[in-house]
Design a protein around this motif. Sequence first.
Motif, mmCIF file in Angstrom:
data_model
loop_
_atom_site.group_PDB
_atom_site.id
_atom_site.type_symbol
_atom_site.label_atom_id
_atom_site.label_comp_id
_atom_site.label_asym_id
_atom_site.label_seq_id
_atom_site.Cartn_x
_atom_site.Cartn_y
_atom_site.Cartn_z
ATOM 1 N N SER A 154 0.888 -1.164 -0.152
ATOM 2 C CA SER A 154 0.111 -0.014 -0.231
ATOM 3 C C SER A 154 0.798 1.302 -0.003
ATOM 4 N N PHE A 155 0.430 2.205 -0.855
ATOM 5 C CA PHE A 155 1.161 3.703 -0.778
ATOM 6 C C PHE A 155 0.667 4.503 0.450
ATOM 7 N N ASP A 156 -0.346 4.035 0.892
ATOM 8 C CA ASP A 156 -1.049 4.804 2.047
ATOM 9 C C ASP A 156 -0.358 4.472 3.316
ATOM 10 N N PRO A 157 0.622 5.419 3.930
ATOM 11 C CA PRO A 157 1.300 5.055 5.078
ATOM 12 C C PRO A 157 0.630 4.719 6.249
ATOM 13 N N VAL A 182 -2.391 3.136 6.190
ATOM 14 C CA VAL A 182 -2.793 1.742 6.033
ATOM 15 C C VAL A 182 -1.918 0.738 6.241
ATOM 16 N N LEU A 183 -0.386 1.317 5.581
ATOM 17 C CA LEU A 183 0.565 0.245 5.786
ATOM 18 C C LEU A 183 1.024 0.018 7.289
ATOM 19 N N ALA A 184 0.757 1.185 8.010
ATOM 20 C CA ALA A 184 1.301 0.974 9.499
ATOM 21 C C ALA A 184 0.292 0.047 10.185
ATOM 22 N N SER A 185 -1.100 -0.080 9.649
ATOM 23 C CA SER A 185 -2.058 -0.749 10.368
ATOM 24 C C SER A 185 -1.820 -2.044 9.873
ATOM 25 N N VAL A 186 -1.681 -2.655 8.702
ATOM 26 C CA VAL A 186 -1.698 -3.669 7.966
ATOM 27 C C VAL A 186 -0.318 -4.520 7.886
ATOM 28 N N ALA A 187 0.704 -3.790 7.945
ATOM 29 C CA ALA A 187 2.079 -4.227 7.726
ATOM 30 C C ALA A 187 3.265 -3.409 8.519
ATOM 31 N N PRO A 188 2.926 -3.663 9.610
ATOM 32 C CA PRO A 188 4.051 -2.720 10.673
ATOM 33 C C PRO A 188 5.407 -2.694 10.022
ATOM 34 N N ALA A 189 5.714 -3.966 9.930
ATOM 35 C CA ALA A 189 7.381 -4.026 9.728
ATOM 36 C C ALA A 189 7.691 -3.130 8.519
ATOM 37 N N LYS A 190 6.569 -3.513 7.400
ATOM 38 C CA LYS A 190 7.088 -2.894 6.303
ATOM 39 C C LYS A 190 6.875 -1.358 6.339
ATOM 40 N N ALA A 191 5.875 -1.002 7.305
ATOM 41 C CA ALA A 191 5.730 0.359 7.420
ATOM 42 C C ALA A 191 7.264 1.099 7.917
ATOM 43 N N ARG A 192 7.697 0.463 8.874
ATOM 44 C CA ARG A 192 9.061 0.719 9.458
ATOM 45 C C ARG A 192 10.093 0.916 8.343
ATOM 46 N N THR A 193 9.922 -0.208 7.395
ATOM 47 C CA THR A 193 11.030 -0.216 6.371
ATOM 48 C C THR A 193 10.735 1.380 5.689
ATOM 49 N N GLY A 194 9.559 1.601 5.670
ATOM 50 C CA GLY A 194 9.295 3.050 4.729
ATOM 51 C C GLY A 194 8.913 3.135 3.288
ATOM 52 N N ARG A 243 13.610 -1.624 -17.257
ATOM 53 C CA ARG A 243 12.289 -0.961 -17.161
ATOM 54 C C ARG A 243 11.098 -2.127 -17.066
ATOM 55 N N GLY A 244 9.979 -2.181 -16.508
ATOM 56 C CA GLY A 244 9.043 -3.085 -16.573
ATOM 57 C C GLY A 244 9.513 -4.681 -15.958
ATOM 58 N N GLN A 245 10.474 -4.895 -15.600
ATOM 59 C CA GLN A 245 11.128 -6.127 -14.843
ATOM 60 C C GLN A 245 11.022 -5.946 -13.485
ATOM 61 N N VAL A 246 10.511 -4.899 -12.854
ATOM 62 C CA VAL A 246 10.542 -4.833 -11.501
ATOM 63 C C VAL A 246 8.898 -4.347 -11.203
ATOM 64 N N SER A 247 8.279 -5.010 -10.221
ATOM 65 C CA SER A 247 6.949 -4.851 -9.875
ATOM 66 C C SER A 247 6.639 -4.868 -8.382
ATOM 67 N N THR A 248 5.383 -4.313 -8.256
ATOM 68 C CA THR A 248 5.090 -4.162 -6.781
ATOM 69 C C THR A 248 3.643 -4.399 -6.717
ATOM 70 N N TYR A 249 3.217 -5.205 -5.653
ATOM 71 C CA TYR A 249 1.750 -5.408 -5.569
ATOM 72 C C TYR A 249 1.220 -4.075 -4.898
ATOM 73 N N VAL A 250 0.040 -3.814 -5.314
ATOM 74 C CA VAL A 250 -0.705 -2.537 -4.564
ATOM 75 C C VAL A 250 -2.031 -3.087 -4.178
#
Length: 373
Positions: free
Chosen positions: A242-245, A247-259, A276-283
């Motif tokens: 999630s790009f929403d900080p 939401v990220l802090a609520s659902v994935a605290p460790a990822k939120a600390r990564t920032g 380009r295009g060989q790197v992806s991220t789930y949203v």
Amino acid sequence: MSVHPAPHAPSPDASAAALASLVVDLQARGLRVEVPLERRRGGAGPTDSGMLWVGGVPLTVPMDNASAAGSPYVLRAEDEGYAIFRDGERLAGASAQRRPRFYDLSTADGVPYWKIGLLHLDSFASTVVQTCAYWGHADQCRFCGIEVSLDAGRTIVKKTPEQLAEVAVAARELDGAVDATLTTGSSNGVDRGARYVARCAQAVKEAAGLPVEIQFEPPRDLDVIDEVGEMGVDSVGIHVESFDPDVLASVAPAKARTGIERYFEAWTRAVDVFGRGQVSTYVILGMGEDPDVTLDGCRRAVDLGVFPFVVPLRPVAGSLMEDALPPDGAYTERMYRAVAGYMAARGMHSSIAKAGCARCQACSGLTPVASAL
């Protein structure tokens, strides 16, 4: 009755716009099933779902949760294959994945191949380490079910490169796998598990000749990304969720600390290495995110060369969000349209990806929505 994969092309019995809306609504509401169908229950990946081609579009559809039980959509058999119906009206043809042949094989020491890797439509996939440093305490990602399948005995804790190579060859030769997607639970090491999953990818690629994507968290030392590239990996998924900080802090605290900014740093290095295009991220949509913040993050990722793999929340049985509801299909489709339009304007599309989720697209509605724009 044919249950073999259909070509990845729109069916002539459904317009592009109608098919896109159907795909999005199926992901939101799920599908009741009146025929025997290969599906996955519990754990990481596209779980509690069946895998289909609907109107020629690859799709994973919830079939084993509360939403699916009350879905207005039903899958029924026809003389040739299947079809999706609603209120007695046929909406689109469908075909299903047969049980992969390699599932009936075992290693020399008796481990069934299906406990080592699975076939997701035409992609060989495996969680190479089925444990996560965050599992079972306050840092556990609320949407994740990585250790559910392990607890149920449906997989093994750690797959070796040799095991994965053996099974990948069988998946390619017996069932036509065209790529491999390897992920892992996160570790506390400097590399966050990336080096081991890359070793596994190297073995799969050398043995089976398949393009491979690996997935891992941003390593503490970004030089690890260069090491992974030198091992012959084709694509990487580094998932912010999630790009929403908030939401990220609520659902994935460790990822939120990564920032979130650290994800952008890792993506920048990865695009330099893999292209380009060989790197992806789930949203993930439907976790309470601010739509504008989410779209801004997706646009920034695309500008960097990262594929934002936008998906609706799919509540996983056994996860901390198992009772959550998936987002409304209308909301998801609006977000897909905004992201797909921006991607098209920047020349970013799924055909670029060599391997992985961005190549397959079955868990997202981005590609059919983009085709209908």
